[in-house]
Design a protein around this motif. Structure first.
Motif, PDB file in Angstrom:
ATOM      1  N   GLU A  42       0.824  -1.206   0.000  1.00 38.53           N
ATOM      2  CA  GLU A  42       0.000   0.000   0.000  1.00 38.53           C
ATOM      3  C   GLU A  42       0.857   1.255   0.000  1.00 38.53           C
ATOM      4  O   GLU A  42       2.008   1.249   0.459  1.00 38.53           O
ATOM      5  CB  GLU A  42      -0.923   0.022   1.225  1.00 38.53           C
ATOM      6  CG  GLU A  42      -0.213   0.122   2.555  1.00 38.53           C
ATOM      7  CD  GLU A  42      -1.165   0.327   3.724  1.00 38.53           C
ATOM      8  OE1 GLU A  42      -2.390   0.405   3.510  1.00 38.53           O
ATOM      9  OE2 GLU A  42      -0.667   0.408   4.863  1.00 38.53           O
ATOM     10  N   ASP A  57      -4.034   7.414   3.499  1.00 34.71           N
ATOM     11  CA  ASP A  57      -4.947   7.915   4.533  1.00 34.71           C
ATOM     12  C   ASP A  57      -4.508   7.518   5.936  1.00 34.71           C
ATOM     13  O   ASP A  57      -4.680   8.282   6.890  1.00 34.71           O
ATOM     14  CB  ASP A  57      -6.361   7.396   4.273  1.00 34.71           C
ATOM     15  CG  ASP A  57      -7.011   8.045   3.072  1.00 34.71           C
ATOM     16  OD1 ASP A  57      -7.977   7.471   2.536  1.00 34.71           O
ATOM     17  OD2 ASP A  57      -6.543   9.126   2.652  1.00 34.71           O
ATOM     18  N   SER A  58      -3.936   6.342   6.076  1.00 40.02           N
ATOM     19  CA  SER A  58      -3.611   5.847   7.416  1.00 40.02           C
ATOM     20  C   SER A  58      -2.408   6.543   8.048  1.00 40.02           C
ATOM     21  O   SER A  58      -2.168   6.386   9.252  1.00 40.02           O
ATOM     22  CB  SER A  58      -3.350   4.340   7.360  1.00 40.02           C
ATOM     23  OG  SER A  58      -2.241   4.058   6.525  1.00 40.02           O
ATOM     24  N   VAL A  59      -1.657   7.302   7.266  1.00 37.04           N
ATOM     25  CA  VAL A  59      -0.460   7.939   7.815  1.00 37.04           C
ATOM     26  C   VAL A  59      -0.538   9.461   7.814  1.00 37.04           C
ATOM     27  O   VAL A  59       0.361  10.131   8.323  1.00 37.04           O
ATOM     28  CB  VAL A  59       0.815   7.494   7.071  1.00 37.04           C
ATOM     29  CG1 VAL A  59       0.915   5.976   7.067  1.00 37.04           C
ATOM     30  CG2 VAL A  59       0.874   8.062   5.658  1.00 37.04           C
ATOM     31  N   LYS A  60      -1.597  10.007   7.249  1.00 34.93           N
ATOM     32  CA  LYS A  60      -1.722  11.463   7.185  1.00 34.93           C
ATOM     33  C   LYS A  60      -1.687  12.063   8.586  1.00 34.93           C
ATOM     34  O   LYS A  60      -2.344  11.578   9.501  1.00 34.93           O
ATOM     35  CB  LYS A  60      -3.031  11.841   6.491  1.00 34.93           C
ATOM     36  CG  LYS A  60      -3.012  11.632   4.992  1.00 34.93           C
ATOM     37  CD  LYS A  60      -4.343  12.016   4.360  1.00 34.93           C
ATOM     38  CE  LYS A  60      -4.326  11.789   2.860  1.00 34.93           C
ATOM     39  NZ  LYS A  60      -5.639  12.092   2.233  1.00 34.93           N
ATOM     40  N   ARG A  62       0.797  11.987  10.583  1.00 38.02           N
ATOM     41  CA  ARG A  62       1.818  11.354  11.425  1.00 38.02           C
ATOM     42  C   ARG A  62       3.152  11.208  10.690  1.00 38.02           C
ATOM     43  O   ARG A  62       4.216  11.303  11.301  1.00 38.02           O
ATOM     44  CB  ARG A  62       1.347   9.972  11.873  1.00 38.02           C
ATOM     45  CG  ARG A  62       0.091   9.975  12.702  1.00 38.02           C
ATOM     46  CD  ARG A  62      -0.205   8.571  13.259  1.00 38.02           C
ATOM     47  NE  ARG A  62      -0.435   7.606  12.207  1.00 38.02           N
ATOM     48  CZ  ARG A  62       0.252   6.467  12.085  1.00 38.02           C
ATOM     49  NH1 ARG A  62       1.223   6.167  12.947  1.00 38.02           N
ATOM     50  NH2 ARG A  62      -0.030   5.617  11.098  1.00 38.02           N
ATOM     51  N   ARG A  82       2.462   3.219  15.400  1.00 35.36           N
ATOM     52  CA  ARG A  82       1.481   2.291  15.970  1.00 35.36           C
ATOM     53  C   ARG A  82       1.823   0.865  15.546  1.00 35.36           C
ATOM     54  O   ARG A  82       2.463   0.669  14.517  1.00 35.36           O
ATOM     55  CB  ARG A  82       0.089   2.644  15.447  1.00 35.36           C
ATOM     56  CG  ARG A  82      -0.335   4.074  15.675  1.00 35.36           C
ATOM     57  CD  ARG A  82      -1.557   4.427  14.845  1.00 35.36           C
ATOM     58  NE  ARG A  82      -2.004   5.809  15.050  1.00 35.36           N
ATOM     59  CZ  ARG A  82      -2.888   6.428  14.289  1.00 35.36           C
ATOM     60  NH1 ARG A  82      -3.467   5.784  13.270  1.00 35.36           N
ATOM     61  NH2 ARG A  82      -3.225   7.673  14.544  1.00 35.36           N
ATOM     62  N   VAL A  84       0.059  -1.154  14.027  1.00 36.55           N
ATOM     63  CA  VAL A  84      -0.452  -1.397  12.671  1.00 36.55           C
ATOM     64  C   VAL A  84       0.483  -0.856  11.594  1.00 36.55           C
ATOM     65  O   VAL A  84       0.300  -1.141  10.415  1.00 36.55           O
ATOM     66  CB  VAL A  84      -1.859  -0.797  12.473  1.00 36.55           C
ATOM     67  CG1 VAL A  84      -2.856  -1.510  13.357  1.00 36.55           C
ATOM     68  CG2 VAL A  84      -1.857   0.703  12.712  1.00 36.55           C
ATOM     69  N   ASP A  85       1.474  -0.073  11.979  1.00 36.63           N
ATOM     70  CA  ASP A  85       2.463   0.413  11.019  1.00 36.63           C
ATOM     71  C   ASP A  85       3.539  -0.630  10.737  1.00 36.63           C
ATOM     72  O   ASP A  85       4.399  -0.419   9.883  1.00 36.63           O
ATOM     73  CB  ASP A  85       3.126   1.697  11.530  1.00 36.63           C
ATOM     74  CG  ASP A  85       2.151   2.853  11.646  1.00 36.63           C
ATOM     75  OD1 ASP A  85       2.220   3.580  12.665  1.00 36.63           O
ATOM     76  OD2 ASP A  85       1.339   3.046  10.725  1.00 36.63           O
TER      77      ASP A  85
END
Length: 112
Positions: A42, A57-60, A62, A82, A84-85
């Motif tokens: 991704e 989207d999941s890292v915006k 951060r 996190r 999940v990263d």
């Protein structure tokens, strides 16, 4: 073409980590993608030579991507990590209309 990544490792949740990637070509697009076990690769972030950025989207908010055009280097500053990263992070580089070249990947593991 060589694409060399560095900076991965094992960290605890909440801390920061910085990934670096240097390419042997004068790249137009540079970026980072990641792949967790059992999941598809991704988008994390990309940046053009002119500085235009795009984030998953999941890292915006951060993660921050930046580059040094003179050194053909792209940096990914990852904050507030996190679990999940956790993934293998791959650097990608390409000329404006050419193929995409990938690095070998660097493991990032975030423990809770």
């Amino acid at each position: 073409v060589q694409v060399v990544e560095s900076g991965g490792g094992l960290v605890q949740a909440g801390v920061s980590l910085r990934l670096s990637c240097t390419a042997s070509i004068r790249a137009f697009n540079m970026g980072w993608y990641r792949q967790a076990p059992g999941k598809q690769r991704e988008l994390v972030a990309t940046i053009t030579r002119g500085g235009d950025t795009n984030y998953g989207d999941s890292v915006k908010g951060r993660f921050t991507i930046s580059r040094d055009n003179d050194k053909n280097t792209v940096i990914l500053q990852m904050n507030s990590l996190r679990p999940v990263d956790t993934a293998v992070y791959y650097c990608s580089v390409s000329t404006e209309f050419g193929p995409v070249y990938w690095g070998q990947g660097t493991q990032v593991t975030v423990s809770s």
